[in-house]
Scaffold this motif. Structure first.
Motif, PDB file in Angstrom:
ATOM      1  N   VAL A  20      -3.012 -20.973   6.012  1.00 43.00           N
ATOM      2  CA  VAL A  20      -3.580 -20.871   7.516  1.00 43.00           C
ATOM      3  C   VAL A  20      -3.199 -19.284   7.069  1.00 43.00           C
ATOM      4  O   VAL A  20      -3.358 -18.420   8.177  1.00 43.00           O
ATOM      5  N   ALA A  21      -1.525 -18.899   7.099  1.00 43.06           N
ATOM      6  CA  ALA A  21      -1.038 -17.747   7.451  1.00 43.06           C
ATOM      7  C   ALA A  21      -1.954 -16.585   6.764  1.00 43.06           C
ATOM      8  O   ALA A  21      -2.232 -15.742   7.410  1.00 43.06           O
ATOM      9  N   GLY A  22      -2.597 -17.155   5.110  1.00 44.37           N
ATOM     10  CA  GLY A  22      -3.197 -16.167   5.167  1.00 44.37           C
ATOM     11  C   GLY A  22      -4.593 -16.169   5.694  1.00 44.37           C
ATOM     12  O   GLY A  22      -4.971 -14.582   5.843  1.00 44.37           O
ATOM     13  N   PHE A  23      -5.313 -16.958   6.194  1.00 44.47           N
ATOM     14  CA  PHE A  23      -6.296 -16.075   6.764  1.00 44.47           C
ATOM     15  C   PHE A  23      -6.625 -15.670   7.792  1.00 44.47           C
ATOM     16  O   PHE A  23      -7.357 -14.773   8.007  1.00 44.47           O
ATOM     17  N   VAL A  24      -5.059 -15.970   8.590  1.00 41.54           N
ATOM     18  CA  VAL A  24      -5.399 -14.991   9.982  1.00 41.54           C
ATOM     19  C   VAL A  24      -4.371 -13.853   9.238  1.00 41.54           C
ATOM     20  O   VAL A  24      -5.595 -13.349  10.341  1.00 41.54           O
ATOM     21  N   ALA A  25      -4.082 -13.762   8.239  1.00 39.91           N
ATOM     22  CA  ALA A  25      -4.121 -12.173   7.949  1.00 39.91           C
ATOM     23  C   ALA A  25      -4.779 -11.180   7.222  1.00 39.91           C
ATOM     24  O   ALA A  25      -5.215 -10.339   7.943  1.00 39.91           O
ATOM     25  N   GLY A  26      -5.542 -12.034   6.857  1.00 40.13           N
ATOM     26  CA  GLY A  26      -6.509 -11.514   5.786  1.00 40.13           C
ATOM     27  C   GLY A  26      -7.871 -11.621   6.698  1.00 40.13           C
ATOM     28  O   GLY A  26      -8.779 -10.386   7.148  1.00 40.13           O
ATOM     29  N   TRP A  27      -8.066 -12.137   8.068  1.00 38.57           N
ATOM     30  CA  TRP A  27      -8.794 -12.091   9.123  1.00 38.57           C
ATOM     31  C   TRP A  27      -8.405 -10.918  10.292  1.00 38.57           C
ATOM     32  O   TRP A  27      -9.331  -9.598  10.929  1.00 38.57           O
ATOM     33  N   PHE A  28      -6.958 -10.564  10.353  1.00 42.42           N
ATOM     34  CA  PHE A  28      -6.531  -9.723  11.489  1.00 42.42           C
ATOM     35  C   PHE A  28      -7.019  -7.687  10.294  1.00 42.42           C
ATOM     36  O   PHE A  28      -7.651  -7.394  11.104  1.00 42.42           O
ATOM     37  N   VAL A  29      -6.306  -7.863   8.655  1.00 43.86           N
ATOM     38  CA  VAL A  29      -7.139  -6.844   8.285  1.00 43.86           C
ATOM     39  C   VAL A  29      -8.766  -6.607   8.575  1.00 43.86           C
ATOM     40  O   VAL A  29      -8.830  -5.316   8.243  1.00 43.86           O
ATOM     41  N   LEU A  30      -9.534  -7.902   7.563  1.00 43.21           N
ATOM     42  CA  LEU A  30     -10.474  -7.502   7.912  1.00 43.21           C
ATOM     43  C   LEU A  30     -11.555  -6.657   9.549  1.00 43.21           C
ATOM     44  O   LEU A  30     -12.349  -5.768   9.525  1.00 43.21           O
ATOM     45  N   ARG A  31     -10.474  -7.275  10.142  1.00 38.22           N
ATOM     46  CA  ARG A  31     -11.252  -6.858  11.897  1.00 38.22           C
ATOM     47  C   ARG A  31     -10.156  -4.902  12.162  1.00 38.22           C
ATOM     48  O   ARG A  31     -10.812  -4.320  12.934  1.00 38.22           O
ATOM     49  N   ALA A  32      -9.176  -4.993  11.422  1.00 39.26           N
ATOM     50  CA  ALA A  32      -8.677  -3.883  11.645  1.00 39.26           C
ATOM     51  C   ALA A  32      -8.508  -3.006  11.538  1.00 39.26           C
ATOM     52  O   ALA A  32      -8.325  -2.306   9.619  1.00 39.26           O
ATOM     53  N   TRP A  33      -9.862  -1.799  11.438  1.00 32.48           N
ATOM     54  CA  TRP A  33     -10.273  -1.163  10.229  1.00 32.48           C
ATOM     55  C   TRP A  33      -9.440  -0.158   9.267  1.00 32.48           C
ATOM     56  O   TRP A  33      -9.334   0.637   8.590  1.00 32.48           O
ATOM     57  N   PRO A  34      -8.558   0.800  10.367  1.00 36.78           N
ATOM     58  CA  PRO A  34      -7.098   1.215  10.083  1.00 36.78           C
ATOM     59  C   PRO A  34      -6.757   1.296   8.631  1.00 36.78           C
ATOM     60  O   PRO A  34      -5.695   1.173   8.007  1.00 36.78           O
ATOM     61  N   LEU A  35      -5.888  -0.063   8.868  1.00 37.21           N
ATOM     62  CA  LEU A  35      -5.806  -1.475   7.614  1.00 37.21           C
ATOM     63  C   LEU A  35      -6.401  -1.971   6.467  1.00 37.21           C
ATOM     64  O   LEU A  35      -6.185  -1.363   5.586  1.00 37.21           O
ATOM     65  N   ARG A  36      -7.881  -1.927   6.819  1.00 36.13           N
ATOM     66  CA  ARG A  36      -9.030  -2.350   5.956  1.00 36.13           C
ATOM     67  C   ARG A  36      -9.292  -1.068   4.931  1.00 36.13           C
ATOM     68  O   ARG A  36      -9.340  -1.396   3.500  1.00 36.13           O
ATOM     69  N   PHE A  37      -9.232   0.253   6.245  1.00 38.00           N
ATOM     70  CA  PHE A  37      -9.832   0.855   4.870  1.00 38.00           C
ATOM     71  C   PHE A  37      -9.344   1.644   4.964  1.00 38.00           C
ATOM     72  O   PHE A  37      -8.880   3.557   5.363  1.00 38.00           O
ATOM     73  N   HIS A  38      -7.333   2.009   5.252  1.00 39.47           N
ATOM     74  CA  HIS A  38      -6.709   2.267   4.817  1.00 39.47           C
ATOM     75  C   HIS A  38      -6.833   4.087   3.239  1.00 39.47           C
ATOM     76  O   HIS A  38      -6.302   4.930   3.429  1.00 39.47           O
ATOM     77  N   ARG A  39      -7.253   3.274   2.438  1.00 38.86           N
ATOM     78  CA  ARG A  39      -7.588   4.337   1.823  1.00 38.86           C
ATOM     79  C   ARG A  39      -8.983   5.691   1.515  1.00 38.86           C
ATOM     80  O   ARG A  39      -8.433   6.797   1.308  1.00 38.86           O
ATOM     81  N   GLU A  40     -10.136   5.036   2.911  1.00 37.00           N
ATOM     82  CA  GLU A  40     -11.065   5.940   2.996  1.00 37.00           C
ATOM     83  C   GLU A  40     -10.956   6.612   3.771  1.00 37.00           C
ATOM     84  O   GLU A  40     -10.888   8.200   3.525  1.00 37.00           O
ATOM     85  N   LEU A  41     -10.158   6.301   5.012  1.00 40.68           N
ATOM     86  CA  LEU A  41      -9.189   7.714   5.458  1.00 40.68           C
ATOM     87  C   LEU A  41      -8.102   8.080   4.610  1.00 40.68           C
ATOM     88  O   LEU A  41      -7.847   9.677   5.452  1.00 40.68           O
ATOM     89  N   ASP A  42      -6.970   7.505   3.719  1.00 37.29           N
ATOM     90  CA  ASP A  42      -6.518   8.653   2.920  1.00 37.29           C
ATOM     91  C   ASP A  42      -7.722   9.359   2.787  1.00 37.29           C
ATOM     92  O   ASP A  42      -6.668  10.992   2.849  1.00 37.29           O
ATOM     93  N   GLN A  43      -8.728   9.549   1.967  1.00 34.22           N
ATOM     94  CA  GLN A  43      -9.209   9.891   1.643  1.00 34.22           C
ATOM     95  C   GLN A  43      -9.894  10.992   2.370  1.00 34.22           C
ATOM     96  O   GLN A  43      -9.462  12.156   2.241  1.00 34.22           O
ATOM     97  N   PHE A  44     -10.077  11.353   3.303  1.00 37.41           N
ATOM     98  CA  PHE A  44     -10.822  11.536   4.170  1.00 37.41           C
ATOM     99  C   PHE A  44      -9.729  12.819   5.184  1.00 37.41           C
ATOM    100  O   PHE A  44     -10.049  13.559   5.604  1.00 37.41           O
ATOM    101  N   PHE A  45      -8.780  12.023   5.699  1.00 37.42           N
ATOM    102  CA  PHE A  45      -7.679  12.580   6.970  1.00 37.42           C
ATOM    103  C   PHE A  45      -7.024  13.145   5.847  1.00 37.42           C
ATOM    104  O   PHE A  45      -6.220  14.471   6.158  1.00 37.42           O
ATOM    105  N   GLY A  46      -5.751  12.738   4.752  1.00 37.51           N
ATOM    106  CA  GLY A  46      -5.614  13.022   3.554  1.00 37.51           C
ATOM    107  C   GLY A  46      -3.933  12.231   3.798  1.00 37.51           C
ATOM    108  O   GLY A  46      -4.031  11.541   4.577  1.00 37.51           O
ATOM    109  N   ALA A  47      -3.764  11.866   3.129  1.00 35.36           N
ATOM    110  CA  ALA A  47      -2.192  10.719   2.888  1.00 35.36           C
ATOM    111  C   ALA A  47      -1.081  11.709   3.726  1.00 35.36           C
ATOM    112  O   ALA A  47      -1.049  12.298   3.268  1.00 35.36           O
ATOM    113  N   GLY A  48      -0.949  10.825   4.461  1.00 38.07           N
ATOM    114  CA  GLY A  48       0.004  10.587   5.308  1.00 38.07           C
ATOM    115  C   GLY A  48      -0.315  11.976   6.217  1.00 38.07           C
ATOM    116  O   GLY A  48       0.906  12.529   7.372  1.00 38.07           O
TER     117      GLY A  48
END
Length: 264
Positions: A20-48
């Motif tokens: 259940v905790a895994g499903f809740v965490a996965g649901w949260f990450v899928l809805r939170a774009w800065p977490l879900r697409f951290h790699r894409e945002l790193d590429q666009f804005f620069g890591a860090g």
């Protein structure tokens, strides 16, 4: 009853809780774009170089109006809410800027194209690409306005203009945004108007548009100078972008121009 039997129920309960905790965490990450697409945002804005500083949930008036047009009226069974994330980052000049990305467009697109296999339905990653493309259009346009038009127009005249990258041929499907995210130059350090014009991903061009109400606030001499500068603006754009030049200029009624170079 043995100790093993007495406590044998604990392991299944723990496993269920973890699932259940895994499903809740996965649901949260899928809805939170800065977490879900951290790699894409790193590429666009620069890591860090970026940080999600705030999030807000809003209700879409555009979405409600769309439902009304379809004759259904407003219904709580349809989720018209969308999310915005404010991203703080450091630009090329070392200054902090705040940009907003949103899943609003995706919400409307997915409602319109509800069938999962509809080729016009955006994935979340494609919707993020569309959001970043719009921000990149503004950034590239502002740079072109400063670098190319800065020596031609006064500050007051430039304030009348909106310079940005645009495109012809109607709204593209989601594949464009996937391809754009994969372009090595699609980041805040490298992107500019020239990169878009040289790209063969879509029919991009430079759009220079003067708002009439702003021009009306100029003095008579500045208005005349703005209108007379049409030819100089064209020459400057052609010199800057060469064969890849592609522009559409509107400075006022009777003062407009379009041109596409041989590779534009």
């Amino acid at each position: 009853m043995s100790e093993q039997k007495k406590h044998g129920w604990i392991i299944p309960v723990v496993i269920l809780a973890l699932i259940v905790a895994g499903f809740v965490a996965g649901w949260f990450v899928l809805r939170a774009w800065p977490l879900r697409f951290h790699r894409e945002l790193d590429q666009f804005f620069g890591a860090g170089n970026w940080e999600s500083v705030s999030e807000e949930t809003k209700r879409s008036m555009m979405f409600d109006e769309y439902l009304a047009v379809r004759g259904t009226g407003y219904s709580d069974s349809v989720d018209g809410r969308f999310h915005e994330w404010n991203i703080a980052f450091t630009n090329r000049e070392g200054e902090t800027e705040l940009w907003t990305i949103s899943d609003h467009t995706m919400k409307i697109n997915n409602h319109d194209h509800w069938f999962p296999l509809d080729p016009e339905r955006y994935t979340a990653r494609q919707a993020l690409g569309q959001e970043l493309m719009e921000l990149a259009f503004d950034m590239a346009g502002e740079q072109a306005q400063e670098d190319i038009l800065g020596d031609i127009l006064t500050d007051g005249e430039r304030a009348c203009l909106d310079v940005e990258i645009s495109f012809r041929g109607g709204w593209p499907n989601g594949d464009l945004y996937t391809e754009l995210l994969n372009e090595p130059w699609f980041n805040i350090q490298e992107l500019d108007a020239e990169k878009f014009l040289q790209s063969n991903l879509y029919d991009f061009y430079v759009d220079v548009f003067a708002y009439d109400y702003r021009v009306d606030d100029l003095g008579e001499m500045e208005q005349e100078h703005l209108y007379r500068s049409l030819g100089d603006i064209e020459q400057a754009l052609r010199a800057a972008f060469g064969d890849y030049v592609d522009y559409d200029i509107y400075l006022g009624e009777g003062y407009s121009a379009e041109y596409t170079g041989s590779k534009g």
